[in-house]
Design an enzyme around this catalytic site. Sequence first.
Site, PDB file in Angstrom:
ATOM      1  N   HIS A  12      45.125  36.724  66.123  1.00  0.00           N
ATOM      2  CA  HIS A  12      45.775  37.690  67.022  1.00  0.00           C
ATOM      3  C   HIS A  12      46.928  37.080  67.824  1.00  0.00           C
ATOM      4  CE1 HIS A  12      42.566  36.433  70.206  1.00  0.00           C
ATOM      5  NE2 HIS A  12      43.650  35.681  70.328  1.00  0.00           N
ATOM      6  N   HIS A  59      42.030  38.188  77.315  1.00  0.00           N
ATOM      7  CA  HIS A  59      42.508  36.884  77.772  1.00  0.00           C
ATOM      8  C   HIS A  59      42.803  36.953  79.273  1.00  0.00           C
ATOM      9  CE1 HIS A  59      43.312  36.969  73.438  1.00  0.00           C
ATOM     10  NE2 HIS A  59      43.286  35.661  73.449  1.00  0.00           N
ATOM     11  N   HIS A 197      42.865  26.457  66.594  1.00  0.00           N
ATOM     12  CA  HIS A 197      43.975  26.241  67.530  1.00  0.00           C
ATOM     13  C   HIS A 197      43.464  25.748  68.867  1.00  0.00           C
ATOM     14  CE1 HIS A 197      42.956  30.468  68.513  1.00  0.00           C
ATOM     15  NE2 HIS A 197      43.844  30.547  69.486  1.00  0.00           N
ATOM     16  N   GLU A 244      37.189  31.256  69.319  1.00  0.00           N
ATOM     17  CA  GLU A 244      37.400  32.700  69.081  1.00  0.00           C
ATOM     18  C   GLU A 244      36.766  33.145  67.759  1.00  0.00           C
ATOM     19  OE1 GLU A 244      41.625  33.460  71.482  1.00  0.00           O
ATOM     20  OE2 GLU A 244      41.689  33.283  69.301  1.00  0.00           O
TER      21      GLU A 244
HETATM   22  C1  DHB Z   1      48.158  31.508  71.076  1.00  0.00           C
HETATM   23  C2  DHB Z   1      47.016  31.896  70.393  1.00  0.00           C
HETATM   24  C3  DHB Z   1      46.055  32.690  70.996  1.00  0.00           C
HETATM   25  O1  DHB Z   1      44.890  33.060  70.390  1.00  0.00           O
HETATM   26  C4  DHB Z   1      46.248  33.166  72.266  1.00  0.00           C
HETATM   27  O2  DHB Z   1      45.350  34.016  72.766  1.00  0.00           O
HETATM   28  C5  DHB Z   1      47.386  32.782  72.991  1.00  0.00           C
HETATM   29  C6  DHB Z   1      48.334  31.951  72.386  1.00  0.00           C
HETATM   30  C7  DHB Z   1      49.188  30.662  70.447  1.00  0.00           C
HETATM   31  O3  DHB Z   1      48.981  30.134  69.353  1.00  0.00           O
HETATM   32  O4  DHB Z   1      50.259  30.488  71.026  1.00  0.00           O
HETATM   33 FE    FE Z   2      43.523  34.211  71.756  1.00  0.00          FE
END
Ligand code: DHB
Ligand code: FE
Length: 288
Positions: A12, A59, A197, A244
């Site tokens: 997302h 978030h 990530h 996540e």
């Molecule tokens: C990013 C990824 C995310 O899941 C998020 O909520 C905010 C930023 C990113 O990769 O920049």
């Molecule tokens: Fe996220």
Amino acid sequence: MARIAASVYTSHVPAIGVAIDQGRTAEPYWQPLFKGYEFSREWMKRSAPDVIFLVYNDHATAFSLDMIPTFAIGTAAEFAPADEGYGARPVPKVIGHPELAAHIAQSVIQDDFDLTIVNKMDVDHGLTVPLSLMCGQPPLSDFKWPCPVIPFAVNVVQYPVPSGRRCFMLGQAVRRAIESYDEPLNVHIWGTGGMSHQLQGARAGLINKAFDTDFLDRLIADPEGLSRMPHIDYVREAGSEGIELVMWFIARGAMGDVDGGAAPTVRHRFYHVPASNTAVGHLILENH
Ligand code: DHB
Ligand code: FE
């Protein structure tokens, strides 16, 4: 009765929403990412869901440290796209399905899961970016999302977070709830967020393709076994925001094979690095 036609899994990343909103999807950086969703947008038209049960994480937009529901179901008639600090995304409001949402809340809570019922809630990129990726986004003036959406928010931001196993069992309860709804609705269940990530700290920018590939393989073939992975393994292997991914188990747990049915058909699989700081993963599984 309602039935679950398919589950969809997708990252997302908020920068994907910005690329769509600013008309930059054909740029060399973004083009390979959006190409991976071309099939999905055509498939969405064919599959034509009546309702999407959309599992995502907020978030710190609708919720904050003031109040941290582990599982929250949106029962409102509509949900406004949130202002995430730089203005709300220019996307249509999300129309809910209060009747089905109330039925799911009733059924799942009676089935021993604790849900927070949310009658008023704004929705952030965790929900709107998957909708944009899957449904496309013509100009706002003549565009509506294709069907009602039930937002289902999972806390994966503030510890303690729920386990993959808990999410997998919750998905099974959601399937029982949907299949006991007395209207012939074609329902999708989406699990969003991930893949590997990490947005902060010394390992910011961490991507683990081997972990992600194995996760996709096992989510398809051995979701029960995979759901037992402890949360610390997500953090170590997939980065702090890799957690996540536990949300994907709610969608996977709702597939019929978990309860003795035939294995779902893998209609589409896509993986791409990078999008912003994130590895993007995407699956479409058709239920039988
Ligand atoms: C990013 C990824 C995310 O899941 C998020 O909520 C905010 C930023 C990113 O990769 O920049
Ligand atoms: Fe996220």
